[in-house]
Design a protein around this motif. Sequence first.
Motif, mmCIF file in Angstrom:
data_model
loop_
_atom_site.group_PDB
_atom_site.id
_atom_site.type_symbol
_atom_site.label_atom_id
_atom_site.label_comp_id
_atom_site.label_asym_id
_atom_site.label_seq_id
_atom_site.Cartn_x
_atom_site.Cartn_y
_atom_site.Cartn_z
ATOM 1 N N PRO A 64 0.832 -1.100 0.034
ATOM 2 C CA PRO A 64 -0.152 0.000 -0.210
ATOM 3 C C PRO A 64 0.827 1.375 -0.209
ATOM 4 N N VAL A 65 0.535 2.261 -0.705
ATOM 5 C CA VAL A 65 1.225 3.684 -0.983
ATOM 6 C C VAL A 65 1.667 4.042 0.383
ATOM 7 N N ALA A 66 0.815 4.293 1.224
ATOM 8 C CA ALA A 66 1.252 5.049 2.592
ATOM 9 C C ALA A 66 2.238 4.193 3.367
ATOM 10 N N ARG A 67 1.928 2.871 3.211
ATOM 11 C CA ARG A 67 3.027 1.897 4.031
ATOM 12 C C ARG A 67 4.396 1.967 3.490
ATOM 13 N N VAL A 68 4.336 1.886 2.088
ATOM 14 C CA VAL A 68 5.748 2.021 1.222
ATOM 15 C C VAL A 68 6.458 3.499 1.552
ATOM 16 N N ASP A 69 5.594 4.497 1.493
ATOM 17 C CA ASP A 69 6.197 5.844 2.261
ATOM 18 C C ASP A 69 6.659 5.825 3.610
ATOM 19 N N GLU A 70 5.924 5.023 4.452
ATOM 20 C CA GLU A 70 6.450 5.135 5.667
ATOM 21 C C GLU A 70 7.695 4.441 5.699
ATOM 22 N N MET A 71 7.800 3.324 4.933
ATOM 23 C CA MET A 71 9.198 2.494 4.826
ATOM 24 C C MET A 71 10.237 3.335 4.529
ATOM 25 N N VAL A 72 10.029 4.185 3.514
ATOM 26 C CA VAL A 72 11.156 4.892 2.850
ATOM 27 C C VAL A 72 11.473 6.144 4.129
ATOM 28 N N ALA A 73 10.669 6.687 4.588
ATOM 29 C CA ALA A 73 10.854 7.575 5.850
ATOM 30 C C ALA A 73 11.679 6.682 6.688
ATOM 31 N N LEU A 74 11.413 5.612 7.164
ATOM 32 C CA LEU A 74 12.260 4.881 7.960
ATOM 33 C C LEU A 74 13.907 4.481 7.411
ATOM 34 N N LEU A 75 13.780 4.329 6.293
ATOM 35 C CA LEU A 75 14.981 4.125 5.780
ATOM 36 C C LEU A 75 15.853 5.331 5.671
#
Length: 92
Positions: A52-63
């Motif tokens: 899901p877009v929001a989850r992928v975006d959250e992972m990028v922020a974590l990275l």
Amino acid sequence: MTMTKSITVKITGGVQGVWFRGWTRQEAERLGLEGWVRNEADGSVAACLSGPVARVDEMVALLHMGPPAARVDLVEVYPSPAPKTKGFVVLR
């Protein structure tokens, strides 16, 4: 219907030998993402993230932060086809 996206990311800095791949798998699984993570010969870490877009975006922020021992200098994001793997795996 939930919008999904798939990306490949390249993380550079002090990211090998600091549990970056294991941490990435743990966080991706927590977020319900599919994909993979691997060390690259140039000292970077690459990952494919899909979900899901929001989850992928959250992972990028974590990275951008990484695990405590890592030093992240740059996170580059590229569009990517969905991974052929099921779940989230560490490749090498």
